[in-house]
Design a protein around this motif. Sequence first.
Motif, short mmCIF file in Angstrom:
data_model
loop_
_atom_site.label_atom_id
_atom_site.label_comp_id
_atom_site.label_asym_id
_atom_site.label_seq_id
_atom_site.Cartn_x
_atom_site.Cartn_y
_atom_site.Cartn_z
N ARG A 220 0.87 -1.18 0.00
CA ARG A 220 0.00 0.00 0.00
C ARG A 220 0.90 1.23 0.00
O ARG A 220 1.86 1.29 0.76
CB ARG A 220 -0.91 0.02 1.21
N MET B 58 -3.18 5.18 -2.05
CA MET B 58 -4.04 6.07 -1.28
C MET B 58 -4.52 7.22 -2.15
O MET B 58 -3.74 7.89 -2.82
CB MET B 58 -3.27 6.62 -0.07
N LEU C 221 -8.26 3.65 -0.21
CA LEU C 221 -7.32 2.97 -1.09
C LEU C 221 -8.00 2.54 -2.37
O LEU C 221 -9.20 2.23 -2.38
CB LEU C 221 -6.74 1.74 -0.38
N LEU D 118 -1.60 4.03 6.00
CA LEU D 118 -1.81 3.20 4.83
C LEU D 118 -2.09 1.76 5.22
O LEU D 118 -2.91 1.07 4.60
CB LEU D 118 -0.57 3.26 3.93
#
Length: 1237
Positions: A78, A260, A266, A518
């Motif tokens: 992420r 993000m 996300l 995240l």
Amino acid sequence: MAAPLAPSGFQFAIDRGGTFTDVFARCPGGRVRVLKLLSEDPAYRDAPTEGIRRILQELGVALPRDQPLDGSQIQWIRMGTTVATNALLQRRGERTALAVTRGFRHLLHIGTQARPHLFDLEVAMPDMLYEEVIEVDERIVPEQPDCCSGVTLLVQKPLDLERLRGDLEGLLSRGFRSLAVLLLHSYAWPEHEEQVAALALQLGFSQVSLSSGVARMARAVPRGLTACVDAYLSPGVRSYLHSFCQGFRDGLQGVRVLFMRSDGGLTPMARFRGSQAILSGPAAGVVGYARTTFDPRDGTPVIGFDMGGTSTDVSRFAGALEHVFEASTAGVSIQAPQLDINTVAAGGGSRLFFRWGGMAPVTLGLSPDCPLVSPGGPLTVTDANLVLGRLLPEYFPRIFGPGEDQPLCRDSAVAAFRRLAATIGDFRSATGDSAVPEASPEPPSVEEVALGFIRVANEAMCRPIRALTQARGHDASRHILACFGGAGGQHACAIARTLRMARVCVHRHSGLLSALGLALADVVHEEQEPCALPYGPGAFPRLEQRLRELERRCRDALRGQGFADEQIVTEPFLHMRYEGTDGALMVSARGHPARPDTCQAGDFLGAFTERYRQEFGFALPGRAVLVDDLRVRGTGSTEPVAPECPPQVTQCYFEGGYQDTPVYLLEDLGSDHVLPGPAIIIDTNSTIVVEPGCVATMTPLGDINIAVGEGPAQTLGTELDPVQLSIFSHRFMSIADGAHPAAHGHLHQHQGAPRLLVRPVRARRGARVQRPPHPRAPGGHAGGRAVPGQGKSGEFGGVLGGFGGPAPCSVCDSHLSLTCPSPVPYLSQVFWPGQPRPVFFVASRGHHADVGGSTPGSMPPHSQSLRQEGAVFVSFKLVTRGQFQEQAVTEALLAPGAVPGCSGTRNLRDNLADLRAQVAANQKGIGLVRELIGHCGLEAVQAYMGYVQDNAEVAVRDTLRAVAARWGSLLQAEDSMDDGTPIRLRVELDPKEGSAVFDFGGTGPEVLGNCNAPRAITLSALIYCLRCLVGHDIPLNQGCLAPVQVLIPPGSILDPSPEAAVVGGNVLTSQRLVDVVLRAFGVCAASQGCMNNVTFGSDRGGYYETVAGGAGAGPHWEGRSGVHTHMTNTRITDPEILELRYPVVLRRFELRAGSGGAGRCRGGDGVIRELQFRRGAELAVLSERRATRPYGMAGGLPGAPGLNLLLRRDGRVINVGGKGQVSVEPGVSKNHQKTPK
């Protein structure tokens, strides 16, 4: 919360910032690993890939940098990235072209026509992101000519694909591969844009961004700008993603890679686009503190405080992410869901300066060649913390000096502060015998100066927090301050104490909180579409059916990403507004469950009313509520990740002097540690200062909770202190800022923004005025004075309202005609215990679209008396003993109907609502003033209100001395109105005193028309010009006029009789006055010299607009084209909103090429604006510079005069003249306006 099962593979959460890249990794077995590395380093190609390599290498297997990594052991990645943000800031995006509906090639350049900095004569604005424009032959308009709120559209002109083909091929031949498309009303009819995209992709464009694809909301300008951002940034984002994947052997096939978005959710890598990436990094930080600090059991809201090197971001979380749907980044408006993050230019690397008795931080940026080791360079906030002992060089990275390997140098910082302290001492000595007799001649110590700057920086960072809380009806003291970012820990306790917050939370990974966010974030998918239905039982079935369809799309999209139904949560939103208002609120029904008489998705009307009351202070019962858009936000929830002696003593300076301060390493502290302040806690990524009176407690998870005490008692005197002067300047501006933003969104046209003024009753010299910087000061164009003691307050026995209670009233001078754009001043009293009379007054002013008179819009071009221009108020009490005087004010607003040929107000309901908005703004201002008095004391607040004015006086005197030194002590200028009336000015400067006499002797007499300008208009023009000449950011106040004597001949056009018509003086003569003053000072060429007023309507209602023109060039700058200048800065109605709400079609709105006047620096061009009427109406234009031309300067040529034309049904083209009124026919009649310059 129970810890989740250990992952089967590596999980990486990476925040790639502009300077550092933070990595939060969860390894197989559950071990947490964190890492910080430089985002740019010649030792490796890509920082996120390097961070993953280093952590994977800990398994004991060598992973050379020049070989792709094996991604088979990675479960997910992420990432938040500033790639898009940096490309936007540095203008390093893809070469982009814009395709737009014919007639609107310059629409995005003109934008809202407002300039970003009111007193910047250069009108510096960012360049457009596109390089070329092609116009598309097509046109869609709202179908219903009576302008109901539906979105049924009519294809008035089909899309000409053949002509478009040739234009697109031309772009390709010139190297363009990225295209943004903006066709009017495509938010509801995307087919034309989709056909353009299909053709462009077929011909070879690699990126086509449709405005209907990036934002399905009405308002062409922000939607078009968003499409340009997307086209400009998406190729670079896509290139980076491809490069990142190439760092792995299998291109990360089988690895879930999420990015993000700016809205805090996300999204899969394949769906990540440039317009969603602007706040990618900051959004992750908001999610991080929201998930780690907010406790849903008690619901205490949290303020996020992220202080970096050049700026500070603040945000708020109260159980749900707070979004905005239009925001500006790097000067570009973006219409897309974004987290509501406020930024202030004050960070650890902000430069410090001292000017005219005030201290302030200016953003500079902390770099390796920082003045910390370079004597003579500018000081920064970091220097101040270093000097005070709050930063320890041995724990700070060694990144300074030419070799980027030196530590912080305290000696250099001390020497620089010593020189600054001497400068401040010299200022005190110089002012101690003249302007400020209370000032102390003693020079301050180095520590006092450094601490003063820290306090000023803290106050600057408190302003956006107050904007998020007080300005929106929240109590700042009832929040937790969540501190993160490298520099935030040194300031958090002081900021919390200033805002009376009781608790500060610092996460153990506060230096990497964005990366942690995240790891904790949800995957988000949103669906949105326009609606334009009234909210009511008749529309519920349609609303529910569309919301269900949007929910289905969200669930399908999230299922496609691997989420099970039990992991998916959806939430519906309605974008709602009261009919006739511009400010819509995106409303969730959370906390308002459905009832039998509501929509099945929840009680949206109850939620809307509650939020409206909170933001605006009142509701509008009985007013229809419209739904502009439908939105459903779907989230795929992911499993949360659980985060995993004798101290050194240093000397640290606080209020009262140096104190022994223990220093702790965070890694050595456990959950049993309680650290009373003062103390310093050192982390690998940040330094946290626990101030005296505060107590830090370590939690079992390794976070830091700081209980904030009251701090040492301070006695604030009335003598001048430069530190307190800067702090009070921020506090006064916070009051002005915090009292009116909500009402701005409520008022019915863009001209309606209320402006707050604050004034103490007993000032040392004259009236004290403090308000947001705005050119209409003091008192507004109409000549009305919202300053008690200068109007007819004697009618109320000396105390406004004639009683001792805190009841507001409205006071206006007899010259005030409440005609748009004349400001309607509403003034209220502020009482304080023990004081028999009011101690302050607060006033707000709002512009009303119509208050009666001889023409709709209340801007009659041929008025000859004040009463033909609408309602006139003299000392009218709007609120008596807490009761809004609706009947009395209604009678006053309808009274112009008794004047022959005139009508009462045509928008009574809107007038009353707007006045209530002003009442709400004043009530908010009263509360904020009382809060400040309660904290600082009445005498101190009144004294510093005076010092703020004294500060402005010193600035103006210095400026006048500099002018005299350059141009001599005598300046002269002359210009004339279109009817030949001269305006003459002679300025006599006293270089020793820094004073001036402005003599308007020889100016022409009062005119029979309406270009008469009461004396206050001349003062408004002068204070605006003087503030522009100063060239530095000082609060606009009446101190600017203290060194100035103004001589105006009675009976002249600048001092007419009380019954003279003045509406043209408000909007035309005011501009000519500015041109004359700036001509005398030789500053710049003339701007358009007019506000280009257009009104139309009937007895059913009126419409009023001011139209942009060209700005004058200066000695080193080109004039800006298509912008409002000088004494106005109102936003123009967006073309789509105009056509949806009024019976007109906007045929053209573009720059008037070549009209600006040639020279070494060209003047700005005017605009061409053409309206076609769909219903009969009365059209009125009120303008100047139709017979005279805007002058050039220093040999530059004059600009072109304006021209107002009417195109009749029979083909005739008629010159309406500068001031004209005419009946227009539906269907064919067009108003064709060319503005000056």
